[in-house]
Design an enzyme around this catalytic site. Structure first.
Site, mmCIF file in Angstrom:
data_model
loop_
_atom_site.group_PDB
_atom_site.id
_atom_site.type_symbol
_atom_site.label_atom_id
_atom_site.label_comp_id
_atom_site.label_asym_id
_atom_site.label_seq_id
_atom_site.Cartn_x
_atom_site.Cartn_y
_atom_site.Cartn_z
ATOM 1 N N LYS A 9 -24.984 -26.615 5.815
ATOM 2 C CA LYS A 9 -26.351 -26.921 5.411
ATOM 3 C C LYS A 9 -27.334 -25.915 6.014
ATOM 4 C CE LYS A 9 -25.212 -31.832 5.042
ATOM 5 N NZ LYS A 9 -25.470 -33.181 5.594
ATOM 6 N N TYR A 49 -25.770 -35.324 -4.504
ATOM 7 C CA TYR A 49 -26.071 -36.513 -3.699
ATOM 8 C C TYR A 49 -26.469 -37.706 -4.555
ATOM 9 C CZ TYR A 49 -25.814 -33.496 0.384
ATOM 10 O OH TYR A 49 -25.384 -32.634 1.363
ATOM 11 N N PHE A 57 -34.179 -42.290 2.273
ATOM 12 C CA PHE A 57 -34.112 -40.975 2.910
ATOM 13 C C PHE A 57 -33.865 -39.840 1.921
ATOM 14 C CE2 PHE A 57 -29.752 -42.659 3.186
ATOM 15 C CZ PHE A 57 -29.021 -41.622 2.621
ATOM 16 N N ARG A 85 -12.346 -33.440 7.171
ATOM 17 C CA ARG A 85 -13.176 -34.568 7.626
ATOM 18 C C ARG A 85 -12.989 -34.812 9.130
ATOM 19 N NH1 ARG A 85 -17.453 -36.034 4.834
ATOM 20 N NH2 ARG A 85 -17.345 -38.022 5.906
ATOM 21 N N THR A 91 -20.616 -38.545 10.784
ATOM 22 C CA THR A 91 -21.863 -38.125 10.136
ATOM 23 C C THR A 91 -22.996 -37.961 11.140
ATOM 24 O OG1 THR A 91 -21.202 -39.228 8.098
ATOM 25 C CG2 THR A 91 -23.540 -38.742 8.349
ATOM 26 N N ARG A 102 -19.652 -31.265 14.086
ATOM 27 C CA ARG A 102 -20.910 -31.980 14.325
ATOM 28 C C ARG A 102 -21.074 -32.342 15.799
ATOM 29 N NH1 ARG A 102 -20.307 -35.597 8.948
ATOM 30 N NH2 ARG A 102 -21.443 -34.260 7.506
ATOM 31 N N ASN A 112 -27.344 -32.492 10.330
ATOM 32 C CA ASN A 112 -25.982 -32.594 10.861
ATOM 33 C C ASN A 112 -25.057 -31.443 10.465
ATOM 34 O OD1 ASN A 112 -25.467 -33.302 8.220
ATOM 35 N ND2 ASN A 112 -24.637 -35.314 8.687
ATOM 36 N N HIS A 115 -21.571 -30.517 5.327
ATOM 37 C CA HIS A 115 -21.113 -31.557 4.396
ATOM 38 C C HIS A 115 -19.686 -31.208 4.000
ATOM 39 C CE1 HIS A 115 -20.844 -34.166 0.853
ATOM 40 N NE2 HIS A 115 -20.227 -33.137 0.301
ATOM 41 N N GLU A 126 -17.311 -32.345 -6.618
ATOM 42 C CA GLU A 126 -18.241 -31.437 -5.949
ATOM 43 C C GLU A 126 -17.890 -29.970 -6.196
ATOM 44 O OE1 GLU A 126 -19.446 -34.602 -2.456
ATOM 45 O OE2 GLU A 126 -18.042 -33.005 -1.960
#
Length: 150
Positions: A9, A49, A57, A85, A91, A102, A112, A115, A126
């Site tokens: 991100k 998303y 949010f 993951r 998260t 993270r 964070n 993704h 995705e």
């Protein structure tokens, strides 16, 4: 081999974490099959998303994701979705274990760093949002014979 979508991100890009994150996945033995920098258009943020569209949010999430370049990637490997993951951690960076991406690089849940797809189905969806089939490369890493027991 399985594939997954990963996006560093804007906060991760702006803080210079791309190389370190890519290195972790490569050191694990995963294969990078597509990558590019991009400021995501609003339409793709919404598509990416969609499960969060009605959440309070979402406007700030959309603004954050569109606030700078992201580094989009497709990684390949056996059980790659679950492996990635685990590597990225919870998260909320404050709940992420040390040693995870993270846990090591994130501070706030709203920033964070990364993704990653949460299931093989999400990965396929995705990847399809962000990459054309011709942008996904097939090749053999020279170390695949020692990474996997065939």
């Amino acid at each position: 081999m399985d594939r997954t979508f990963v996006m560093i991100k804007p906060d991760g890009v702006q803080r210079g974490q791309v190389g370190g994150i890519v290195s972790r996945f490569e050191a694990k033995g995963l294969k990078l099959v597509a990558a590019r920098f991009e400021v995501l258009p609003e339409s793709r943020v919404i598509e990416q998303y969609q499960e969060h569209l009605s959440k309070p949010f979402f406007p700030s999430l959309k603004s954050y994701i569109r606030g700078g370049p992201c580094f989009l990637m497709v990684w390949e490997g056996r059980n790659v979705v679950a492996i990635v993951r685990k590597m990225i951690g919870a998260t909320n960076p404050q709940e992420a274990a040390p040693g995870t991406i993270r846990g090591d690089f994130g501070i706030d849940i709203g920033r964070n760093v990364i993704h990653a797809s949460d299931s093989p189905e999400s990965a396929a969806r995705e990847i399809g949002i962000h990459f054309k089939p011709a942008e996904l490369f097939a090749y053999t890493r020279v170390d695949e014979s020692v990474v996997y027991e065939y």
